[in-house]
Design a protein around this motif. Structure first.
Motif, PDB file in Angstrom:
ATOM      1  N   ALA A   1       2.262  10.909   2.182  1.00 56.99           N
ATOM      2  CA  ALA A   1       2.426  10.446   0.806  1.00 56.99           C
ATOM      3  C   ALA A   1       3.899  10.379   0.416  1.00 56.99           C
ATOM      4  CB  ALA A   1       1.678  11.382  -0.151  1.00 56.99           C
TER       5      ALA A   1
ATOM      6  N   TYR B   1       0.847  -1.186   0.000  1.00 56.63           N
ATOM      7  CA  TYR B   1       0.000   0.000   0.000  1.00 56.63           C
ATOM      8  C   TYR B   1       0.885   1.239   0.000  1.00 56.63           C
ATOM      9  CZ  TYR B   1      -2.755   3.948   1.341  1.00 56.63           C
ATOM     10  OH  TYR B   1      -3.316   5.202   1.343  1.00 56.63           O
ATOM     11  N   THR B   2       0.561   2.218  -0.844  1.00 55.68           N
ATOM     12  CA  THR B   2       1.288   3.480  -0.871  1.00 55.68           C
ATOM     13  C   THR B   2       0.322   4.618  -1.134  1.00 55.68           C
ATOM     14  OG1 THR B   2       3.221   2.359  -1.834  1.00 55.68           O
ATOM     15  CG2 THR B   2       3.215   4.748  -1.883  1.00 55.68           C
ATOM     16  N   LEU B   3       0.375   5.635  -0.298  1.00 50.98           N
ATOM     17  CA  LEU B   3      -0.275   6.900  -0.619  1.00 50.98           C
ATOM     18  C   LEU B   3       0.694   7.659  -1.514  1.00 50.98           C
ATOM     19  CD1 LEU B   3      -2.564   8.979  -0.233  1.00 50.98           C
ATOM     20  CD2 LEU B   3      -1.310   9.812   1.773  1.00 50.98           C
TER      21      LEU B   3
ATOM     22  N   GLU C   1      -3.759   6.695  -4.472  1.00 56.79           N
ATOM     23  CA  GLU C   1      -3.203   5.587  -3.703  1.00 56.79           C
ATOM     24  C   GLU C   1      -2.916   4.397  -4.607  1.00 56.79           C
ATOM     25  OE1 GLU C   1      -5.781   5.484   0.264  1.00 56.79           O
ATOM     26  OE2 GLU C   1      -6.958   5.992  -1.516  1.00 56.79           O
TER      27      GLU C   1
ATOM     28  N   ARG D   1      -7.169  12.048  -3.086  1.00 55.31           N
ATOM     29  CA  ARG D   1      -6.028  11.215  -2.688  1.00 55.31           C
ATOM     30  C   ARG D   1      -5.751  10.195  -3.783  1.00 55.31           C
ATOM     31  NH1 ARG D   1      -8.742   8.193   2.482  1.00 55.31           N
ATOM     32  NH2 ARG D   1      -6.812   6.975   2.513  1.00 55.31           N
TER      33      ARG D   1
END
Length: 282
Positions: free
Chosen positions: A258, A5-7, A17, A15
């Protein structure tokens, strides 16, 4: 956060993601600053669009469910109503704390209210707890059971309960059932299975006092999270400290940072453990 998972970026109330192999663009009211890297925002595999007066809709190349591996869990994600995908990544900042509390208690029963698709229920179960997973949505509870199976935790002692949180707590008090710990993640407003209205500002104090009445043992603990404007860390700490009659509360913001460095606020938390409360100052 783990790399699955990455913002990627946040800004302009949106947002961006990455959940495994999907890039998702969806609303984020807390992202009030301009986006930092506009060039990377094109080409998302799923975009949640909302127009004035509209409930919103997903526009996606692929609408099929997909799976995400995160913190030793395997979760199924879907493009769900309201721009949700089935995971609140910010909740996992408490996974280590929760696991440690369960291990210190030697297992025991943990109550998870408004438990949604069950990520923290599974963290507690994997650490050795028996879990009462309570949510008013039958589809969310079924989704959580699917996540337990995918994560290899389908045989763990988890009670999957479609119920109104307040009424469930009341019945547990009558039954004199006890828990070593509780996780409470109430919505701002909503309705239970029988249409009973819920408003956080009106019901949180009574709910927490009921939950505290279920906790027992020297290692008992409670984690409270909320995503409601006006319910910041100090407000949640006040509610929790009042219910516990103990003000040794740890509180802070829920949020994500982020890759671009943008900070995305997503609510607040307050958490407490009896063992930490009883420890002398360092």
């Amino acid at each position: 956060m783990p790399p699955e998972y990455t913002l990627l970026d946040a800004g302009d109330a949106r947002r961006l993601e990455r959940f495994g192999d999907r890039t998702v663009l969806r609303p984020a009211p807390g992202a009030t600053s301009p986006r930092r890297d506009p060039d990377r925002w094109s080409g998302a595999s799923a975009v949640y669009e909302r127009e004035a007066g509209s409930t919103g809709r997903w526009v996606a190349r692929d609408r099929e469910p997909w799976q995400l591996g995160i913190r030793d869990l395997r979760l199924e994600l879907r493009l769900a109503a309201g721009g949700q995908v089935g995971l609140f990544p910010e909740h996992l900042q408490h996974a280590d704390w929760l696991r440690d509390r369960v291990v210190e208690a030697g297992g025991g029963a943990v109550l998870h209210l408004f438990a949604y698709t069950g990520a923290l229920s599974l963290v507690a179960a994997a650490a050795g707890a028996s879990v009462a997973h309570v949510d008013a949505s039958r589809s969310a509870v079924a989704w959580a059971r699917r996540n337990a199976e995918l994560s290899g935790l389908g045989d763990r002692p988890i009670r999957w309960l479609v119920d109104d949180a307040e009424r469930f707590v009341g019945r547990e008090l009558t039954r004199r059932r006890s828990y070593v710990g509780a996780i409470v993640d109430p919505p701002s407003y909503g309705h239970g299975p029988a249409g009973r209205a819920w408003r956080l500002s009106e019901r949180l104090d009574g709910l927490l006092r009921g939950v505290v009445g279920l906790l027992e043992g020297p290692q008992r603990f409670l984690l409270l999270t909320a995503h409601t404007p006006g319910f910041g860390p100090q407000v949640l700490a006040g509610y929790l400290g009042s219910a516990l009659d103990d003000w040794s509360i740890e509180a802070g913001e829920l949020g994500l940072t982020a890759e671009t460095g943008a900070r995305l606020p997503l609510g607040a938390f307050a958490r407490w453990s009896a063992a930490a409360s009883a420890s002398p100052p360092a």
